[in-house]
Write an enzyme that holds these catalytic residues in place. Sequence first.
Site, PDB file in Angstrom:
ATOM      1  NE  ARG A   1      -4.774  -1.051  -0.373  1.00  0.00           N
ATOM      2  CZ  ARG A   1      -4.273  -2.263  -1.279  1.00  0.00           C
ATOM      3  NH1 ARG A   1      -3.433  -2.334  -1.884  1.00  0.00           N
ATOM      4  NH2 ARG A   1      -5.631  -2.539  -0.825  1.00  0.00           N
TER       5      ARG A   1
ATOM      6  CD  GLU B   1      -2.814   3.473  -5.699  1.00  0.00           C
ATOM      7  OE1 GLU B   1      -3.744   3.308  -5.907  1.00  0.00           O
ATOM      8  OE2 GLU B   1      -1.524   2.744  -5.456  1.00  0.00           O
TER       9      GLU B   1
ATOM     10  CG  HIS C   1      -3.138  -0.441  -7.145  1.00  0.00           C
ATOM     11  ND1 HIS C   1      -3.374   0.147  -6.162  1.00  0.00           N
ATOM     12  CD2 HIS C   1      -3.005  -1.481  -6.800  1.00  0.00           C
ATOM     13  CE1 HIS C   1      -4.192  -0.883  -4.836  1.00  0.00           C
ATOM     14  NE2 HIS C   1      -3.189  -1.861  -5.673  1.00  0.00           N
TER      15      HIS C   1
END
EC number: 1.1.1.79
Length: 326
Positions: free
Chosen positions: A237, A266, A285
């Site tokens: 993360r 993000e 991601h």
Amino acid sequence: MKPSIVLYKSIPTDLHQRLAQHFTVNSFDGLTPDNQPELLAALQQAEGLIGSGGKIDQDFLQLAPNLRAASTISVGYDNFDVEALSQRGIALMHTPTVLTETVADTMMALMLSTARRVVELAERVKAGEWQESIGDDWFGVDVHHKTIGILGMGRIGMALAQRAHFGFSMPVLYTSRRPHEAAEQRFGARHCSLDTLLAEADFLCITLPMTEQTYHMIGREQLAKMKSSAILINAGRGPVVDEQALIAALQDGTIHAAGLDVFEQEPLPVDSPLLTLRNVVAVPHIGSATHETRYNMAACAVDNLINALTGTVKENCVNPQVLITH
């Protein structure tokens, strides 16, 4: 009458049909009840919720008074207020096993592309800069036989250790709350303190979830303890790493490079300094983003919701204590 559920992410047709066999399915594109009166009405009746993303907190739960289970199409669940869900007796389901191998592949890809400068050099070739035999200013560094340091020896950490040990002959160090016997027996892994991990690892690979304890676990002080030749890989993360401290460490040579699949914000802002650094490989991601794995994650989430609402849960429940009351 079938229980009503809210589906807030597109899933394959066959999985949608599977849900429809058990529930009345109300489908939406994301969770924005303020702008979707139909969604607000559906939440009032919903006993189940399935999708990914969105902030599921106390305020949101007040919109869903009949909710009994939420199924996220992800392994991470930091966007859910687990305490609020548990207080309401709502089961939270996730998909921790089906993406393990794919995320480990992504981490190996980041290690290789960062160490060998694959992205940077491919762009230089496309830009017409390859005009003669390359010099050492285009060289990368080896991965094989280097020391990998894994921060978080869970499922993904184990899969990464397997690849590193058997595929690249890498000594394996790891830091976790307790020793992992299987990792030590299978891969010769050595359990160590965080300080030792930072000092000895050539590749620091982060697989940790986001919690109060892991927030900014890697900051300026920790980065300063790493080798100047070390490469940081984060597919856990984003907020586990202090991004501003990382940027400074990459700019001033405290560490050699970074391969990043996750970020504090993000999508990554277009003005992020990370995007200006040649010693950074940044991807959007994509840890579990293959057609096969995303299908399997959605299928797992569908099964999880069916099991939660029919009282047949055996695994994948974040807060299993609530099942006693169901």
